[in-house]
Design an enzyme around this catalytic site. Structure first.
Site, PDB file in Angstrom:
ATOM      1  N   ASP A  30      41.166  35.837  41.880  1.00 36.21           N
ATOM      2  CA  ASP A  30      40.891  37.222  42.241  1.00 36.21           C
ATOM      3  C   ASP A  30      39.889  37.303  43.384  1.00 36.21           C
ATOM      4  O   ASP A  30      39.245  36.313  43.755  1.00 36.21           O
ATOM      5  CB  ASP A  30      40.322  37.977  41.032  1.00 36.21           C
ATOM      6  CG  ASP A  30      41.336  38.133  39.915  1.00 36.21           C
ATOM      7  OD1 ASP A  30      42.547  38.114  40.208  1.00 36.21           O
ATOM      8  OD2 ASP A  30      40.914  38.273  38.748  1.00 36.21           O
TER       9      ASP A  30
ATOM     10  N   ARG B 120      37.701  35.952  33.135  1.00 33.59           N
ATOM     11  CA  ARG B 120      36.604  36.910  33.242  1.00 33.59           C
ATOM     12  C   ARG B 120      36.571  37.853  32.046  1.00 33.59           C
ATOM     13  O   ARG B 120      35.493  38.242  31.579  1.00 33.59           O
ATOM     14  CB  ARG B 120      36.724  37.694  34.548  1.00 33.59           C
ATOM     15  CG  ARG B 120      36.452  36.839  35.789  1.00 33.59           C
ATOM     16  CD  ARG B 120      36.811  37.571  37.065  1.00 33.59           C
ATOM     17  NE  ARG B 120      36.086  38.821  37.180  1.00 33.59           N
ATOM     18  CZ  ARG B 120      36.459  39.825  37.984  1.00 33.59           C
ATOM     19  NH1 ARG B 120      37.568  39.723  38.704  1.00 33.59           N
ATOM     20  NH2 ARG B 120      35.734  40.913  38.057  1.00 33.59           N
TER      21      ARG B 120
ATOM     22  N   ARG C 278      46.456  32.187  41.317  1.00 31.32           N
ATOM     23  CA  ARG C 278      45.920  33.257  42.165  1.00 31.32           C
ATOM     24  C   ARG C 278      44.520  33.611  41.701  1.00 31.32           C
ATOM     25  O   ARG C 278      44.356  34.209  40.630  1.00 31.32           O
ATOM     26  CB  ARG C 278      46.821  34.490  42.099  1.00 31.32           C
ATOM     27  CG  ARG C 278      48.224  34.260  42.624  1.00 31.32           C
ATOM     28  CD  ARG C 278      49.036  35.529  42.624  1.00 31.32           C
ATOM     29  NE  ARG C 278      49.290  36.031  41.268  1.00 31.32           N
ATOM     30  CZ  ARG C 278      50.046  37.096  41.001  1.00 31.32           C
ATOM     31  NH1 ARG C 278      50.567  37.792  41.994  1.00 31.32           N
ATOM     32  NH2 ARG C 278      50.255  37.481  39.759  1.00 31.32           N
TER      33      ARG C 278
END
Length: 252
Positions: A52, A197, A50
């Site tokens: 973001d 991140r 998934r």
């Protein structure tokens, strides 16, 4: 039922991420709607992961099932590309065994984070622009070596996720210069929500001298997201590769 892997790429700028959301347009939703229209049946796709909101994929893999085998996969690929938005592209569709799973069968995933300190009208959507004047990449690569010493990356995970474990095996991590850009490559058997991140943002604090390499190690050992740095902006991140065992594919 016949199962297929679909290989695709997308710019994440205008999407709420890969996964369907009740309050925004997702890549998964776009793909499912077009597949269902072309195949004239309700089609659900399961992604390898998934991404973001705002994160890109130069290579995403998902699987889907059809009631009957697709006679011409090349033609299906062409039809999908004609109907999908310009920022989503299907590379290929391949037949796999009926038990193959795009997420659970993945051996590794590779992400790259792109940063540059100059403005370019042709790449602003997928590169994070920031000042690199005082960033020491050698120091950040020293910190990258620390990642191989650990498996629990709770400190870099989004809080309150539904995963059973925060353990990951880092296979590759490092910064390299590519022309005017600097690129962070990280490969692992799996990643946690927001992990890349968060790692990138914390490494940049090492590079700017705000924390030391030892501090970076202490952050990992703390297993506390509040100890790590701010997540790097979404626009610089892209999923670039996913590896699978050969035995899940059907070779004609």
């Amino acid at each position: 039922m016949s199962r297929y892997f679909i290989y695709l790429a997308y710019k994440g700028a205008r999407y709420c991420g890969w996964q369907r959301q009740p309050n925004g347009l997702s890549v998964q939703q776009c793909l499912e709607e077009v597949l269902s229209t072309v195949l004239r049946q309700t089609v659900s796709v399961v992604g390898a992961g998934r991404t973001d909101a705002g994160v890109h994929a130069r290579m995403m893999v998902a699987h889907f099932d059809t009631v009957e085998a697709v006679a011409d996969l090349f033609r299906l690929t062409d039809k999908l590309n004609r109907m999908l938005p310009k920022d989503i592209t299907v590379y290929k569709i391949v037949a796999v065994r009926e038990t193959a799973h795009a997420r659970f069968d993945a051996l590794s995933r590779t992400y790259k984070y792109f940063i540059a300190d100059r403005k370019n009208p042709f790449d602003y959507e997928w590169i994070c622009r920031m000042s690199l004047r005082d960033v020491h990449f050698e120091r950040m690569n020293e910190a990258c070596k620390v990642l191989f010493d650990y498996s629990d990356f709770t400190s870099f995970s989004k809080l309150h996720t539904d995963v059973k474990t925060n353990n990951c095996r880092i296979l590759e991590a490092g910064w390299e210069q590519d022309g005017d850009m600097w690129v962070f490559t990280i490969r692992a058997d799996r990643f946690l929500r927001n992990m890349v991140r968060a790692v990138t943002g914390t490494l940049l604090e090492v590079g700017r001298g705000k924390i030391t390499v030892q501090d970076f190690r202490n952050i990992i050992e703390a297993k506390d997201r509040c100890k790590a740095g701010t997540s790097a902006p979404a626009e610089g991140l892209a999923l670039v590769n996913i590896e699978y065992p050969d035995n899940i594919f059907i070779h004609y």
